[in-house]
Design a protein around this motif. Structure first.
Motif, short mmCIF file in Angstrom:
data_model
loop_
_atom_site.label_atom_id
_atom_site.label_comp_id
_atom_site.label_asym_id
_atom_site.label_seq_id
_atom_site.Cartn_x
_atom_site.Cartn_y
_atom_site.Cartn_z
N VAL A 263 -26.40 84.50 17.21
CA VAL A 263 -26.60 85.95 17.36
C VAL A 263 -28.08 86.26 17.53
N GLU A 264 -28.92 85.56 16.80
CA GLU A 264 -30.36 85.73 16.91
C GLU A 264 -30.84 85.39 18.32
N GLU A 265 -30.36 84.28 18.86
CA GLU A 265 -30.72 83.87 20.22
C GLU A 265 -30.24 84.91 21.23
N PHE A 266 -29.01 85.37 21.06
CA PHE A 266 -28.45 86.37 21.96
C PHE A 266 -29.31 87.64 21.95
N ALA A 267 -29.67 88.12 20.76
CA ALA A 267 -30.46 89.34 20.64
C ALA A 267 -31.86 89.17 21.20
N SER A 268 -32.44 87.99 21.02
CA SER A 268 -33.80 87.77 21.53
C SER A 268 -33.83 87.74 23.05
#
Length: 203
Positions: free
Chosen positions: A62-67
């Motif tokens: 999720v962190e990668e997606f949001a970044s």
């Protein structure tokens, strides 16, 4: 002073799969592949969406997606949640139900026994609305940036879609943390979901 310890947080592969399926539909296979590579997973790892996946891995995805695409883009991942390839985790939630509020009342069955560190509870529900909370006993550091809350909101938006309706509107009412035992902690999040009923008409 004794340090708090937490259960090893587990969820299901469906939650990462929803990100991947959304990317495949909107941005193409290469973008989905890049996201998977960033968390050291493959499409094979997600083939069975009910498979147990660590909360830490879900948070990293999720962190990668949001970044890459922005936090707001998580709201649209409800599309991957309801993709036909990703519905296995919803079997217990949908069993015997005929409307979204019935499904919400059974939300604790999401993912079955694989989800061991969260518990959903309905506070009130009726035609066109549901209000409830989730209790989380995994390490609260995964909740501090709010990204998993946004991912949960996308899942909640998806429930009316499973009944042929438009995505729901989701509001996070509160987030709190309290101690329930000497060596463990629990976090809670409360949500309200509303949706347009099939019988509604626009003026």
């Amino acid at each position: 002073m004794q340090r708090s310890t937490y259960p090893a947080g587990e969820t299901t592969a469906s939650r990462i799969k929803s990100l991947v399926l959304t990317l495949q539909a909107k941005r193409g296979r290469s973008e989905a592949d890049a996201l998977l590579s960033s968390v050291k997973l493959s499409h094979y790892d997600l083939e069975n969406e009910t498979r147990a996946i660590g909360v830490a891995v879900w948070h990293k995805a999720v962190e990668e997606f949001a970044s890459r695409y922005g936090r707001d883009a998580l709201a649209d991942t409800w599309r991957g949640v309801v993709d036909p390839e990703n519905l296995g985790v919803w079997m217990r939630v949908l069993r015997g139900t005929h409307d979204p509020e019935g499904a919400f009342r059974q939300l604790d069955g999401l993912g079955g026994d694989e989800v061991r560190t969260s518990r959903w509870e309905t506070m009130k529900a009726g035609p066109g609305f549901w209000q409830g909370r989730v209790y989380l006993t995994h390490d609260p550091r995964f909740e501090r940036d709010g990204l998993l809350t946004l991912a949960r909101q996308a899942e909640l938006r998806a429930v009316p879609v499973l009944f042929g309706m438009a995505p729901g509107d989701v509001e996070t009412i509160s987030t709190h943390r309290s101690t329930f035992a000497t060596r463990t902690g629990t976090a809670g999040q409360e949500f309200r979901v509303s949706w347009r009923l099939a019988t509604d008409r626009r003026d």
